[in-house]
Scaffold this motif. Sequence first.
Motif, PDB file in Angstrom:
ATOM      1  N   ALA A  49      27.965  24.861  83.695  1.00  0.00           N
ATOM      2  CA  ALA A  49      28.926  24.201  84.833  1.00  0.00           C
ATOM      3  C   ALA A  49      30.359  24.412  84.414  1.00  0.00           C
ATOM      4  CB  ALA A  49      28.739  22.746  84.914  1.00  0.00           C
ATOM      5  N   TYR A 101      33.115  23.003  84.389  1.00  0.00           N
ATOM      6  CA  TYR A 101      34.030  21.958  83.730  1.00  0.00           C
ATOM      7  C   TYR A 101      33.725  21.810  82.217  1.00  0.00           C
ATOM      8  CZ  TYR A 101      30.113  19.039  83.807  1.00  0.00           C
ATOM      9  OH  TYR A 101      28.555  18.480  83.496  1.00  0.00           O
ATOM     10  N   THR A 110      33.483  22.195  78.245  1.00  0.00           N
ATOM     11  CA  THR A 110      34.220  23.077  77.298  1.00  0.00           C
ATOM     12  C   THR A 110      33.516  23.678  76.266  1.00  0.00           C
ATOM     13  OG1 THR A 110      33.582  21.261  75.774  1.00  0.00           O
ATOM     14  CG2 THR A 110      36.078  21.088  77.057  1.00  0.00           C
ATOM     15  N   LEU A 130      32.552  23.613  73.219  1.00  0.00           N
ATOM     16  CA  LEU A 130      31.435  22.767  72.608  1.00  0.00           C
ATOM     17  C   LEU A 130      30.509  22.286  73.466  1.00  0.00           C
ATOM     18  CD1 LEU A 130      31.096  20.389  70.493  1.00  0.00           C
ATOM     19  CD2 LEU A 130      32.294  18.874  71.866  1.00  0.00           C
ATOM     20  N   GLU A 131      30.536  21.923  74.830  1.00  0.00           N
ATOM     21  CA  GLU A 131      29.495  21.562  75.267  1.00  0.00           C
ATOM     22  C   GLU A 131      28.529  22.756  75.797  1.00  0.00           C
ATOM     23  OE1 GLU A 131      32.703  19.749  77.821  1.00  0.00           O
ATOM     24  OE2 GLU A 131      31.101  18.951  78.834  1.00  0.00           O
ATOM     25  N   ARG A 171      26.673  23.615  72.577  1.00  0.00           N
ATOM     26  CA  ARG A 171      25.594  22.548  72.500  1.00  0.00           C
ATOM     27  C   ARG A 171      24.205  22.438  73.389  1.00  0.00           C
ATOM     28  NH1 ARG A 171      25.761  18.913  68.442  1.00  0.00           N
ATOM     29  NH2 ARG A 171      24.630  17.350  69.628  1.00  0.00           N
ATOM     30  N   GLU A 172      24.760  22.372  74.598  1.00  0.00           N
ATOM     31  CA  GLU A 172      24.072  22.284  75.661  1.00  0.00           C
ATOM     32  C   GLU A 172      23.232  23.442  76.249  1.00  0.00           C
ATOM     33  OE1 GLU A 172      26.449  19.669  77.889  1.00  0.00           O
ATOM     34  OE2 GLU A 172      26.509  18.154  76.459  1.00  0.00           O
ATOM     35  N   ASN A 174      22.027  25.697  72.915  1.00  0.00           N
ATOM     36  CA  ASN A 174      21.338  24.921  72.070  1.00  0.00           C
ATOM     37  C   ASN A 174      21.671  25.211  70.698  1.00  0.00           C
ATOM     38  OD1 ASN A 174      19.699  23.765  73.722  1.00  0.00           O
ATOM     39  ND2 ASN A 174      18.555  25.697  73.956  1.00  0.00           N
ATOM     40  N   THR A 218      23.355  23.471  68.180  1.00  0.00           N
ATOM     41  CA  THR A 218      23.787  22.113  67.886  1.00  0.00           C
ATOM     42  C   THR A 218      24.331  21.747  66.609  1.00  0.00           C
ATOM     43  OG1 THR A 218      21.521  21.423  67.293  1.00  0.00           O
ATOM     44  CG2 THR A 218      22.066  21.195  69.483  1.00  0.00           C
ATOM     45  N   GLY A 219      24.482  23.007  66.065  1.00  0.00           N
ATOM     46  CA  GLY A 219      25.112  22.778  64.614  1.00  0.00           C
ATOM     47  C   GLY A 219      26.465  22.431  64.564  1.00  0.00           C
ATOM     48  N   LYS A 225      29.349  19.910  65.702  1.00  0.00           N
ATOM     49  CA  LYS A 225      29.319  18.542  66.044  1.00  0.00           C
ATOM     50  C   LYS A 225      30.392  18.273  66.915  1.00  0.00           C
ATOM     51  CE  LYS A 225      25.579  18.802  63.583  1.00  0.00           C
ATOM     52  NZ  LYS A 225      24.440  18.758  64.332  1.00  0.00           N
ATOM     53  N   HIS A 226      30.567  16.880  67.275  1.00  0.00           N
ATOM     54  CA  HIS A 226      31.437  16.146  67.971  1.00  0.00           C
ATOM     55  C   HIS A 226      31.750  14.714  67.445  1.00  0.00           C
ATOM     56  CE1 HIS A 226      28.804  14.047  70.845  1.00  0.00           C
ATOM     57  NE2 HIS A 226      27.946  14.892  70.170  1.00  0.00           N
ATOM     58  N   CYS A 257      36.100  21.466  71.376  1.00  0.00           N
ATOM     59  CA  CYS A 257      36.244  20.413  72.546  1.00  0.00           C
ATOM     60  C   CYS A 257      37.492  20.520  73.535  1.00  0.00           C
ATOM     61  CB  CYS A 257      36.085  18.925  71.869  1.00  0.00           C
ATOM     62  SG  CYS A 257      37.768  18.692  71.175  1.00  0.00           S
ATOM     63  N   GLY A 292      23.692  23.473  59.397  1.00  0.00           N
ATOM     64  CA  GLY A 292      23.684  22.969  60.604  1.00  0.00           C
ATOM     65  C   GLY A 292      22.404  22.724  61.289  1.00  0.00           C
ATOM     66  N   ASP A 316      21.539  15.651  68.394  1.00  0.00           N
ATOM     67  CA  ASP A 316      21.100  17.131  68.427  1.00  0.00           C
ATOM     68  C   ASP A 316      19.678  17.340  69.372  1.00  0.00           C
ATOM     69  OD1 ASP A 316      23.426  17.630  67.241  1.00  0.00           O
ATOM     70  OD2 ASP A 316      22.476  17.560  65.269  1.00  0.00           O
ATOM     71  N   GLN A 327      29.066   9.733  66.515  1.00  0.00           N
ATOM     72  CA  GLN A 327      28.930   8.653  67.338  1.00  0.00           C
ATOM     73  C   GLN A 327      27.567   8.303  67.752  1.00  0.00           C
ATOM     74  OE1 GLN A 327      30.656  11.477  69.408  1.00  0.00           O
ATOM     75  NE2 GLN A 327      32.469  10.600  70.067  1.00  0.00           N
ATOM     76  N   LEU A 369      35.510  16.663  80.962  1.00  0.00           N
ATOM     77  CA  LEU A 369      36.410  16.981  81.882  1.00  0.00           C
ATOM     78  C   LEU A 369      36.115  16.757  83.355  1.00  0.00           C
ATOM     79  CD1 LEU A 369      37.599  20.650  80.538  1.00  0.00           C
ATOM     80  CD2 LEU A 369      38.825  18.352  80.567  1.00  0.00           C
ATOM     81  N   PRO A 370      36.905  16.257  84.177  1.00  0.00           N
ATOM     82  CA  PRO A 370      36.283  16.551  85.628  1.00  0.00           C
ATOM     83  C   PRO A 370      36.099  17.865  86.150  1.00  0.00           C
ATOM     84  CG  PRO A 370      38.842  15.757  85.507  1.00  0.00           C
ATOM     85  CD  PRO A 370      38.156  16.067  84.133  1.00  0.00           C
ATOM     86  N   TRP A 371      35.614  17.919  87.156  1.00  0.00           N
ATOM     87  CA  TRP A 371      35.516  19.214  87.765  1.00  0.00           C
ATOM     88  C   TRP A 371      36.856  19.778  88.334  1.00  0.00           C
ATOM     89  CZ3 TRP A 371      30.805  21.973  88.934  1.00  0.00           C
ATOM     90  CH2 TRP A 371      29.708  21.040  88.644  1.00  0.00           C
ATOM     91  N   PHE A 372      36.910  20.927  88.317  1.00  0.00           N
ATOM     92  CA  PHE A 372      38.396  21.673  88.623  1.00  0.00           C
ATOM     93  C   PHE A 372      38.127  23.150  89.209  1.00  0.00           C
ATOM     94  CE2 PHE A 372      37.403  22.022  83.992  1.00  0.00           C
ATOM     95  CZ  PHE A 372      37.853  23.554  83.897  1.00  0.00           C
ATOM     96  N   LYS A 432      40.195  14.380  80.159  1.00  0.00           N
ATOM     97  CA  LYS A 432      39.104  13.930  79.883  1.00  0.00           C
ATOM     98  C   LYS A 432      39.301  12.319  80.002  1.00  0.00           C
ATOM     99  CE  LYS A 432      36.951  17.107  76.795  1.00  0.00           C
ATOM    100  NZ  LYS A 432      36.541  17.608  75.390  1.00  0.00           N
TER     101      LYS A 432
END
Lengths: 161, 813, 335
Positions: free
Chosen positions: A24, A26, A28, A30-31, A34-35, A38, A40-41, A43-44, A66, B25, B32, B193, C4-7, C43
């Motif tokens: 997607a 939007y 970053t 980072l996302e 991680r997502e 995969n 995931t090493g 961190k945030h 990020c 990691g 994770d 977190q 982030l919001p959509w852009f 954000k």
Amino acid sequence: MAAVPQRVHLKFLVNGEETPVSFAPYKTLLEVLREDLNLTGTKHGCELGECGACAVLIDGEPHLSCLVLGVECEGRRIETVEGLADGAELHPLQAAFADLGAAQCGYCTPGILMTAKALLDKDPNPSRETIKEAISGNLCRCTGYQQIFEAIEEAAVRMKP
Amino acid sequence: MSTQGKLRVIGKARRRVDGRAKVTGLTRFADDIVLPRMLHCRLLRSPHPHAEILEIITGKAEKLPGVHLILTGKDFPVTFGIMPVAQDEYPLANGRVRYVGDPIAAVIAKDEQTATEALDLIEVKFKQLKTISNPEEALQNPEPRIHDYGDQGNIHRIQSYEFGDVDEALAKSDHVFDDLFFYEGNTHLPIEQHASVAAPDGEGKLTLWSSTQVPHYIHRALARALQMPASHIRVIACPNGGGFGGKCDLHNHEIVVSRAALKLGRPVKICLNREEVFYMHRGRHPVLMRMRTGVTKDGKLTGMHLQTLLDGGGYGSYGPASTFYTGVLQTVTYELPRYKFDACRAFTNKPPCGPKRGHGTPQPRFGQEVQLDKIAEKLKLDPAELRLNIVAKPDTLTANWLKIGTIGLAECIRQATARSDWKKKFRKMGPGRGIGIACSSYLSGAGLPIYWNKMPHSGVQLLADRSGQVTVFCGATEIGQGSDDVLAAMVAEVLGMDPYDIRCVTGDTALTPVDLGSYSSRVTVMMGNAAIQAAEKLKAQIAEAAGEQLEVIPSRLSFSDGRVFVTENSNKSLSFKEAVEFAEVKFGTLGAVGSYTPPRAPGRYKGAGVGPSPAYSYSACVVEVEVDQATGWIAVPKIWIAHDIGRTVNPVLARGQVEGSVYMGLAEALMEEQVFRRLPPKMSHALVHKIPSLLEYKSPTSLDMPEIDTILIEDPDPNCPFGAKEAGQGPLLPVMPAVANAIFDAVGVRIDELPITPDKVLKALELKAAGKNPRVGPERFPLVPYPKSIFVLPPWEGGDGKESKRDDAVAVV
Amino acid sequence: MMRLPWFDYRAPRTVAEAAKILAGEGPGAMLIAGGTDLLPNMKRRHQTPKVLVSLRGIPSLKSFSNGSGVAFGSGLTLTEVIRNEKTPTALYQAAAQVATVHLRNSGTLGGNLCLDTRCTYYNQNHEWRKAIDFCLKKDGDICWVATASKRCVAVSSTDTAPALIALNAKVILEGVPGQREIPVENLYRNDGIDYLSRKPDEILTQISIPGGWESTYWKLRRRGAFDFPILGVAIALQFSSEKIIQEARVALGAAASRPFLLEKASEFLKGKKLSDDVIAETSTLIASRAKPLDNTDMDLYWRKEVADDFAGYALRELRGDDMRATRLRIARFAV
């Protein structure tokens, strides 16, 4: 917002491998790491640029993943903690961190390792002061930093040819 | 416990057994975890500090594409709380919110982005209630009550204990020092977190992975909160990305994702954002203290009367224990013949306070150690010498019936002062430069669990089989402190193995024996003792079988370097693997268990359960400072810390624990504060956390840390595994007062409240220049309706550990 | 995780193209360079631009030229500015103390100049701001710092701007109709909301600094990294061979909603030598213009009280005093 695509398809160069990824827009880096990859090493701890936990190398320099747009990473050289070891052989920084207590909970560790790698790549003999400055953008709540300084110094010694 | 022979693993500097995972990691933290069909949860939190909820309208949010479920208070009829006496929270608000950030509703959606969008579509109607922002307001306003339980009005807990007639002791003293101190609240700030993933398994039972320090307590509490048998719940504590006490409560979100996963039949994840972590809090209580201490002219303590007033926040949490801890450990460091302790915890409309590293004890420790500095100044004594002269004696009881075993404090003071060149520096460093000392002590594990029972505090199970592998199972939780490493080291030492050949399975309520969790510095001592017991049992079986093969009696066998051999003739040997094979032939499948329950404490009065520990650790800290007299700017060039650790299990990790404690103590001394902001009451009801971010809640960077010289003092304690005491909390305690005392040495001003910031120093310097009392700190202690004391005679006044009448005292000279 | 919001994302290759997109999209479009200021704000829903116009792919913004003075492309990162040996001292010291290594690797000089103003009532998550019913700067009606104020008093928190003002630098703003060059001090307005005089379709493309200055920048903040300034003192001087001040420019940052030039103090220094008395008098003049409010870190009265000390540090350093130990205590590293 109909014009915005739900996903974009790009190619990154992650840890030396050309990596196609769809995400997607939007997100970053980072996302995406991680997502969508995969990895995931990485961190945030805040996602606002206030802790350094998500640091990765982009084209050899440490950046906060990020605060880097995924859509701006096309073709860029991204290094994460997953790519630090050479096969089963730990990078000297990893070995020194493990040996000398530089990783306690290990959560800030990937970000600090990558930041320290960028430092040693540029300056193989950093002074204690240079090390302190180099990792001052990585918060650690466990160690009090001293064992991290020592581990980076030890890694520099072990990396000498 | 078993400590005979030369140690091969214990005491050696090693890479921790989980070190490789942490630098590659591969350590899998809760966030994770990714599971097929996983959904994501976000919580709607209260924007009001104190309000009734009139209505929650979720229709619009439910219709948002991608939203699977919305939960509100009506889905959670049962209260929860970590302590049996404080079951005062709902997973989602049940008609009332008590702080900004109190969870009201949950959205479970296909992704976090959608869940966040849905939160904006939920409409909540509130009726605002009067807000209580601090303990003084709580005392002045018994109504409206934040909770309908508690000792009175908005007082959660109020209590008084007196051990010997303190007024009489003070009256007979050469001097009485009467000081007020304030310790601002602060929070744990783990970089990780809080995150949780809940998932139903194939049998419809629940698994919860969570960043928790206390899987066993979560397991119990979750069973109650979900009204489900504990046997259908499995809690897995993921390695924590820092805990420091902040992941010791059952948290709202853990219950919410569990309920959601069961309802939807799919995994549900939540990861709090940083602001939400500040709302979860359960951190250091702000505490106002009054401390009256009597001394003789040569600096011996005669008695102390301590009064504390705690700002508890909106819920109970560990508050009842915290309240006790603001006083009970004042007696274990120095000889104190009589002691009175009044404490009061008030409810306020702020995130709840609870245990942070040192749990309740850093606040009075700060007061006591600064006051000792004032005493030394007045009596013209060297503050290090003064302390050396009053150090508590080993194997004694304290006025409040705590049992001190080993105490290496005198050696800590000697080493810290020697290494820092104390004698050459104290009062001699010149303008703007100074040096200060302070000491402390801490528990190596709480003597009682948080729910009353007589079962073991820690259990360890061992598996060994013909492959030669050994797996050790224990409920203890790795939060960075090196719990797995201690576990492997204990077993490896007994069985003569390499710790890296041992597999640790920890923190999983389905697989591991109960351990109460990673809090109160209990793991090394309790898990360690249980591990040694299990390993010794297994060793005995293996030795018996191996003895038969080697034709010697088992007691003549040694286990070392992965071999079992005849002690006097190492050529007669078996590999560990061979020995296990023979044992498996002889005994069938092998296994052994060990458990540990702390010794019964001598105190018999109600409340005597808080404070006892199998062993106390001790620390002495010397801090050097530079203070700019024009600006009050503070620089700390170096800190020396000597810590009585009993015995060092792994020096690399022990030093890390000590230095990490010093770091956090220095942060509390100079910058960290969890403070709140009230807007002008005529214009707004708001009462918000002032700085809920990693940028504005200041924690020191690598550039802000001085060099730390760590000295580990080894004096093995017989109650502890191979003599090892705690190291992860105690060394935090002396740092704050040592900083305050160093600032006095540098510029002659007293800052009697934390944090010590340049503005306070400058203000005190201005007072000094104007010829006024050069002190910044609290000016008054409010009238607190402490009850009549529970009176207990100290051991040396004929007491038996039970509550007694005041006139039972025998004449004391 | 904060997201982030959509852009919609656009990546023009030239400044003209970028200006055209800005002009065409109107207020829904925002520029992004390093992203270190904008992305956290997005954000937290301070800004929710429909379109992000990225300046990353415009090579001309990465230019650097060195003649009688120096000229930096606005897209150079702060790290690139620090590593450049031609960077004047005050700018170097300011850039080197921005945030952290990582953020300086991403963040650009142009971005730091255009940094959004900051306030502890504003730089919070959307949920937090809802709990105070928002504020004047975004979504609300009241300035909670000064409830009677009609104007937002959020603080200018750029380090590089006061340094560049002291150095008498100019910036080029380029829009569809053409470009204009203005002194850096004129880039700012003393309004926490409308803090830039940049027009919505203009792009800050270049920063040019004349040569000949001896300069310094002193930053007050709590920690050795991360923190925004809560006071920034920048001074640039030109001396005669007898050490008499020929030209002087004094600027303050983090003391109002804009960084500003202190004409009186600058004027006062001209024709003088940096004696202890001159330093003391100038410091008082400088400090009188620092009017901090209770919307940043540290105690407000203390910040006011130490302003003259910081001005004194700067002047003494320019006199040639060895200020390294003081620097080290304040900045926590050798700047």
